[in-house]
Design a protein around this motif. Structure first.
Motif, PDB file in Angstrom:
ATOM      1  N   ALA A 105     -14.954  -8.465  23.509  1.00  0.00           N
ATOM      2  CA  ALA A 105     -15.221  -9.230  22.282  1.00  0.00           C
ATOM      3  C   ALA A 105     -15.156  -8.300  21.058  1.00  0.00           C
ATOM      4  O   ALA A 105     -14.568  -8.643  20.027  1.00  0.00           O
ATOM      5  CB  ALA A 105     -16.591  -9.899  22.372  1.00  0.00           C
ATOM      6  N   LYS A 106     -15.738  -7.112  21.204  1.00  0.00           N
ATOM      7  CA  LYS A 106     -15.759  -6.166  20.081  1.00  0.00           C
ATOM      8  C   LYS A 106     -14.347  -5.684  19.735  1.00  0.00           C
ATOM      9  O   LYS A 106     -13.977  -5.587  18.558  1.00  0.00           O
ATOM     10  CB  LYS A 106     -16.636  -4.966  20.423  1.00  0.00           C
ATOM     11  CG  LYS A 106     -18.121  -5.295  20.527  1.00  0.00           C
ATOM     12  CD  LYS A 106     -18.884  -4.081  21.058  1.00  0.00           C
ATOM     13  CE  LYS A 106     -20.360  -4.356  21.209  1.00  0.00           C
ATOM     14  NZ  LYS A 106     -21.088  -3.188  21.738  1.00  0.00           N
ATOM     15  N   ALA A 107     -13.564  -5.362  20.771  1.00  0.00           N
ATOM     16  CA  ALA A 107     -12.200  -4.867  20.521  1.00  0.00           C
ATOM     17  C   ALA A 107     -11.349  -5.963  19.875  1.00  0.00           C
ATOM     18  O   ALA A 107     -10.542  -5.691  18.970  1.00  0.00           O
ATOM     19  CB  ALA A 107     -11.571  -4.391  21.835  1.00  0.00           C
ATOM     20  N   ILE A 108     -11.557  -7.201  20.301  1.00  0.00           N
ATOM     21  CA  ILE A 108     -10.826  -8.326  19.686  1.00  0.00           C
ATOM     22  C   ILE A 108     -11.243  -8.464  18.218  1.00  0.00           C
ATOM     23  O   ILE A 108     -10.413  -8.674  17.328  1.00  0.00           O
ATOM     24  CB  ILE A 108     -11.098  -9.638  20.456  1.00  0.00           C
ATOM     25  CG1 ILE A 108     -10.506  -9.558  21.870  1.00  0.00           C
ATOM     26  CG2 ILE A 108     -10.521 -10.843  19.709  1.00  0.00           C
ATOM     27  CD1 ILE A 108     -10.981 -10.663  22.825  1.00  0.00           C
ATOM     28  N   ALA A 109     -12.541  -8.304  17.971  1.00  0.00           N
ATOM     29  CA  ALA A 109     -13.065  -8.434  16.606  1.00  0.00           C
ATOM     30  C   ALA A 109     -12.412  -7.411  15.671  1.00  0.00           C
ATOM     31  O   ALA A 109     -12.124  -7.707  14.510  1.00  0.00           O
ATOM     32  CB  ALA A 109     -14.580  -8.246  16.617  1.00  0.00           C
ATOM     33  N   PHE A 121      -7.186   2.592  17.298  1.00  0.00           N
ATOM     34  CA  PHE A 121      -8.594   2.956  17.057  1.00  0.00           C
ATOM     35  C   PHE A 121      -9.170   3.759  18.226  1.00  0.00           C
ATOM     36  O   PHE A 121     -10.047   4.590  18.054  1.00  0.00           O
ATOM     37  CB  PHE A 121      -9.450   1.696  16.832  1.00  0.00           C
ATOM     38  CG  PHE A 121      -9.030   0.912  15.608  1.00  0.00           C
ATOM     39  CD1 PHE A 121      -9.328   1.380  14.334  1.00  0.00           C
ATOM     40  CD2 PHE A 121      -8.330  -0.273  15.735  1.00  0.00           C
ATOM     41  CE1 PHE A 121      -8.944   0.674  13.205  1.00  0.00           C
ATOM     42  CE2 PHE A 121      -7.938  -0.992  14.615  1.00  0.00           C
ATOM     43  CZ  PHE A 121      -8.242  -0.523  13.341  1.00  0.00           C
ATOM     44  N   PHE A 122      -8.661   3.472  19.418  1.00  0.00           N
ATOM     45  CA  PHE A 122      -9.185   4.130  20.625  1.00  0.00           C
ATOM     46  C   PHE A 122      -8.695   5.576  20.746  1.00  0.00           C
ATOM     47  O   PHE A 122      -9.304   6.384  21.419  1.00  0.00           O
ATOM     48  CB  PHE A 122      -8.794   3.331  21.877  1.00  0.00           C
ATOM     49  CG  PHE A 122      -9.546   2.028  22.010  1.00  0.00           C
ATOM     50  CD1 PHE A 122     -10.665   1.936  22.825  1.00  0.00           C
ATOM     51  CD2 PHE A 122      -9.146   0.894  21.307  1.00  0.00           C
ATOM     52  CE1 PHE A 122     -11.367   0.743  22.943  1.00  0.00           C
ATOM     53  CE2 PHE A 122      -9.855  -0.311  21.425  1.00  0.00           C
ATOM     54  CZ  PHE A 122     -10.965  -0.378  22.237  1.00  0.00           C
ATOM     55  N   MET A 147     -26.500  -4.169  22.076  1.00  0.00           N
ATOM     56  CA  MET A 147     -27.191  -3.627  20.893  1.00  0.00           C
ATOM     57  C   MET A 147     -26.604  -2.286  20.457  1.00  0.00           C
ATOM     58  O   MET A 147     -27.313  -1.410  20.001  1.00  0.00           O
ATOM     59  CB  MET A 147     -28.696  -3.492  21.167  1.00  0.00           C
ATOM     60  CG  MET A 147     -29.518  -3.421  19.891  1.00  0.00           C
ATOM     61  SD  MET A 147     -31.282  -3.272  20.250  1.00  0.00           S
ATOM     62  CE  MET A 147     -31.902  -3.116  18.567  1.00  0.00           C
ATOM     63  N   ASN A 148     -25.289  -2.145  20.646  1.00  0.00           N
ATOM     64  CA  ASN A 148     -24.640  -0.960  20.091  1.00  0.00           C
ATOM     65  C   ASN A 148     -23.251  -1.319  19.581  1.00  0.00           C
ATOM     66  O   ASN A 148     -22.792  -2.455  19.731  1.00  0.00           O
ATOM     67  CB  ASN A 148     -24.622   0.203  21.107  1.00  0.00           C
ATOM     68  CG  ASN A 148     -23.727  -0.042  22.303  1.00  0.00           C
ATOM     69  OD1 ASN A 148     -22.639  -0.613  22.191  1.00  0.00           O
ATOM     70  ND2 ASN A 148     -24.171   0.400  23.484  1.00  0.00           N
ATOM     71  N   GLY A 149     -22.593  -0.355  18.985  1.00  0.00           N
ATOM     72  CA  GLY A 149     -21.282  -0.604  18.387  1.00  0.00           C
ATOM     73  C   GLY A 149     -20.140  -0.054  19.228  1.00  0.00           C
ATOM     74  O   GLY A 149     -19.044   0.172  18.733  1.00  0.00           O
ATOM     75  N   ASN A 150     -20.403   0.144  20.530  1.00  0.00           N
ATOM     76  CA  ASN A 150     -19.371   0.723  21.405  1.00  0.00           C
ATOM     77  C   ASN A 150     -18.554  -0.354  22.104  1.00  0.00           C
ATOM     78  O   ASN A 150     -19.080  -1.417  22.449  1.00  0.00           O
ATOM     79  CB  ASN A 150     -19.996   1.582  22.512  1.00  0.00           C
ATOM     80  CG  ASN A 150     -20.928   2.644  21.969  1.00  0.00           C
ATOM     81  OD1 ASN A 150     -20.781   3.085  20.834  1.00  0.00           O
ATOM     82  ND2 ASN A 150     -21.897   3.050  22.775  1.00  0.00           N
ATOM     83  N   SER A 151     -17.311  -0.022  22.353  1.00  0.00           N
ATOM     84  CA  SER A 151     -16.463  -0.874  23.191  1.00  0.00           C
ATOM     85  C   SER A 151     -15.601   0.054  24.036  1.00  0.00           C
ATOM     86  O   SER A 151     -14.970   0.973  23.509  1.00  0.00           O
ATOM     87  CB  SER A 151     -15.585  -1.757  22.299  1.00  0.00           C
ATOM     88  OG  SER A 151     -14.500  -2.272  23.037  1.00  0.00           O
ATOM     89  N   VAL A 152     -15.622  -0.178  25.335  1.00  0.00           N
ATOM     90  CA  VAL A 152     -14.834   0.655  26.254  1.00  0.00           C
ATOM     91  C   VAL A 152     -13.765  -0.238  26.883  1.00  0.00           C
ATOM     92  O   VAL A 152     -14.087  -1.268  27.474  1.00  0.00           O
ATOM     93  CB  VAL A 152     -15.714   1.245  27.387  1.00  0.00           C
ATOM     94  CG1 VAL A 152     -14.918   2.245  28.213  1.00  0.00           C
ATOM     95  CG2 VAL A 152     -16.967   1.894  26.820  1.00  0.00           C
ATOM     96  N   VAL A 153     -12.514   0.167  26.725  1.00  0.00           N
ATOM     97  CA  VAL A 153     -11.406  -0.668  27.209  1.00  0.00           C
ATOM     98  C   VAL A 153     -10.417   0.200  27.981  1.00  0.00           C
ATOM     99  O   VAL A 153     -10.219   1.374  27.671  1.00  0.00           O
ATOM    100  CB  VAL A 153     -10.698  -1.374  26.012  1.00  0.00           C
ATOM    101  CG1 VAL A 153      -9.416  -2.059  26.452  1.00  0.00           C
ATOM    102  CG2 VAL A 153     -11.639  -2.385  25.352  1.00  0.00           C
ATOM    103  N   MET A 154      -9.808  -0.423  28.960  1.00  0.00           N
ATOM    104  CA  MET A 154      -8.845   0.283  29.809  1.00  0.00           C
ATOM    105  C   MET A 154      -7.421  -0.101  29.383  1.00  0.00           C
ATOM    106  O   MET A 154      -7.080  -1.289  29.392  1.00  0.00           O
ATOM    107  CB  MET A 154      -9.141  -0.189  31.243  1.00  0.00           C
ATOM    108  CG  MET A 154      -8.020  -0.049  32.165  1.00  0.00           C
ATOM    109  SD  MET A 154      -8.151   1.520  32.961  1.00  0.00           S
ATOM    110  CE  MET A 154      -6.987   1.203  34.263  1.00  0.00           C
ATOM    111  N   ILE A 164     -14.242   2.882  21.447  1.00  0.00           N
ATOM    112  CA  ILE A 164     -14.414   2.925  19.992  1.00  0.00           C
ATOM    113  C   ILE A 164     -15.906   2.789  19.711  1.00  0.00           C
ATOM    114  O   ILE A 164     -16.668   2.316  20.575  1.00  0.00           O
ATOM    115  CB  ILE A 164     -13.646   1.792  19.268  1.00  0.00           C
ATOM    116  CG1 ILE A 164     -13.949   0.417  19.899  1.00  0.00           C
ATOM    117  CG2 ILE A 164     -12.163   2.070  19.228  1.00  0.00           C
ATOM    118  CD1 ILE A 164     -13.384  -0.769  19.134  1.00  0.00           C
ATOM    119  N   ALA A 165     -16.306   3.205  18.537  1.00  0.00           N
ATOM    120  CA  ALA A 165     -17.708   3.049  18.150  1.00  0.00           C
ATOM    121  C   ALA A 165     -17.763   2.766  16.657  1.00  0.00           C
ATOM    122  O   ALA A 165     -17.220   3.531  15.860  1.00  0.00           O
ATOM    123  CB  ALA A 165     -18.495   4.311  18.473  1.00  0.00           C
ATOM    124  N   SER A 166     -18.358   1.647  16.307  1.00  0.00           N
ATOM    125  CA  SER A 166     -18.530   1.312  14.890  1.00  0.00           C
ATOM    126  C   SER A 166     -19.677   0.331  14.751  1.00  0.00           C
ATOM    127  O   SER A 166     -19.785  -0.632  15.516  1.00  0.00           O
ATOM    128  CB  SER A 166     -17.254   0.676  14.334  1.00  0.00           C
ATOM    129  OG  SER A 166     -17.532   0.091  13.071  1.00  0.00           O
TER     130      SER A 166
END
Ligand code: NZQ
Ligand code: ZN
Length: 381
Positions: A105-109, A121-122, A147-154, A164-166
């Protein structure tokens, strides 16, 4: 204690039946259309999907759907979501599931607000300056993605599992109803416990400054997770154990434990991501393999903190006992502790080390973990 900035803008809505209010929370933020992102079907089986749709409809929130997010979530699926978001005037992304769904969801955002390839970004080729708002309803507690700004994607083409972290993708609201987690499988309960413990110990052992307060929070989280995991293995429906586990898991990676420490790194995650990337090992399972090996290898660099860990968690004066007992506990709850148990042959160690070292370089501690050191660690696994 070092200087620090702590800013965590996520609102947590915690407790029974809170998922029924998700439409209201979106409406209060002025959202009129969301992309609903979810996984492989657990939310349809347990009835959560229907509750979400009822709440969205009740609050006149229009929606599109993206299903099929897998554990170790794929960039190709993220790109599908970005396409939908760009083409259908999506105003926010709503992830309903575990960490993989929240991270997608975060990476899509982020990708929905960017003209180029979101992977930029990664790999630090672009800096996040804009994102759609993210909301989550969590069905599994482990990652603290809620509750954080991280997204981990393969990246399914390059076989890189990067992050990514934001703060821009910190969820606006995350709903945590521990009741929704009663159906998590025993395997994933074990992997989740390992993951939470790993988030705590990365900085606990690697930081150059160890405020007592931070160490005590970490020890409290670890003890809570160990105790509640054992209760949940016996009785998956124990609400209070689920609730304490969930709240402890969130504190494990929401910025609280490292605040005021210094110089910490995330070596176990760096190495684990190569196991996930090349062999599709579940994150917590990979960590259970890496952590005992890394502890044995790293121990000499911070004997006082390893002694403290042994004493506080396992009531022993001997720094080796803490490592041994943690490894035994991972086995006891059903997590693998050797490469063999996750079907990774010794011949693959070099390939894993090269993959992990590339990530270490990206995360800024490649010099501490040259390929040779990672090989030494993995040989112990
Ligand atoms: O896809 P569905 O059908 O929903 O099934 C999922 C999935 O198969 C299932 N599940 C989730 N909730 C359930 C349930 N099954 C029954 N009942 C429920 N209530 O569990 C499986 C695993 O889900 P997943 O989301 O992959 O697990 P987790 O929350 O452990 O997330 C792991 C991912 O998060 C990343 C990991 O690398 C991994 O890719 N991480 C994210 C972090 C972050 N954003 O801060 C930090 C972590 O260190 C981690 O790297
Ligand atoms: Zn983790």
């Amino acid at each position: 204690m070092n200087n620090f900035t702590y800013y965590n803008p996520t609102k947590i809505e915690f407790g029974k039946e809170k998922e029924n209010n998700i439409g209201e929370y979106l409406e209060q933020s002025g959202i009129k259309k969301v992309l609903l992102v979810y996984g492989g079907g657990s939310i349809k089986k347990n009835g959560l999907y229907d509750k979400i749709i009822i709440s969205l409809n009740k609050n006149n929130i229009a929606f599109e759907e993206l299903s099929g997010v897998v554990s170790n979530p794929l960039l190709s699926k993220v790109n599908e979501g970005i396409e939908i978001a760009k083409n259908t005037n999506i105003e926010a992304i709503l992830g309903v599931g575990g960490g993989s769904v929240a991270d997608s969801a975060k990476a899509i955002a982020v990708g929905a607000k960017y003209d180029g390839d979101v992977w930029d970004f990664f790999i630090n080729k672009a800096t996040i300056s804009e994102a759609l708002p993210v909301f989550t309803v969590m069905t599994l507690s482990a990652t603290a993605s809620e509750m954080n700004g991280n997204s981990v994607v393969m990246n399914d083409i390059t076989k890189q599992k990067y992050s990514i972290a934001s703060v821009l993708v910190n969820p606006v609201v995350s709903v945590i109803n521990p009741e929704l987690m009663a159906t998590v499988s025993p395997e994933y309960l074990a992997y989740s416990a390992v993951d939470v413990i790993s988030h705590c110990i990365e900085v606990y052992f690697t930081a150059s400054v160890h405020p007592n307060f931070n160490s005590r929070i970490v020890e409290s989280i670890i003890k809570t997770v160990m105790q509640t995991t054992e209760i949940l293995i016996e009785n998956p429906n124990d609400y209070d154990a689920r609730a304490e586990f969930a709240w402890a898991a969130i504190q494990g990676l929401n910025g609280l434990t490292p605040a005021g420490t210094g110089g910490g790194s995330f070596p176990n995650h760096m190495i684990e991501h190569s196991l996930s990337a090349l062999f599709n090992v579940p994150h917590g399972a990979g960590l259970a393999v890496v952590i005992p090996a890394w502890m044995k290898w790293y121990k000499v660099q911070n004997i006082p903190q390893f002694k403290r860990f042994s004493k506080e968690i396992f009531n022993s004066e001997d720094e080796n006992v803490g490592i041994e007992k943690l490894e035994n506990w991972f086995s006891k709850i059903g997590a693998p502790v050797t490469l063999k148990e996750v079907n990774i042959p010794r011949e693959s160690i070099e390939e894993l080390a090269i993959n992990a070292n590339e990530l270490a370089n990206l995360w800024g501690f490649g010099a501490l973990y040259p390929t040779g050191s990672i090989i030494e660690i993995l040989e112990k696994a």
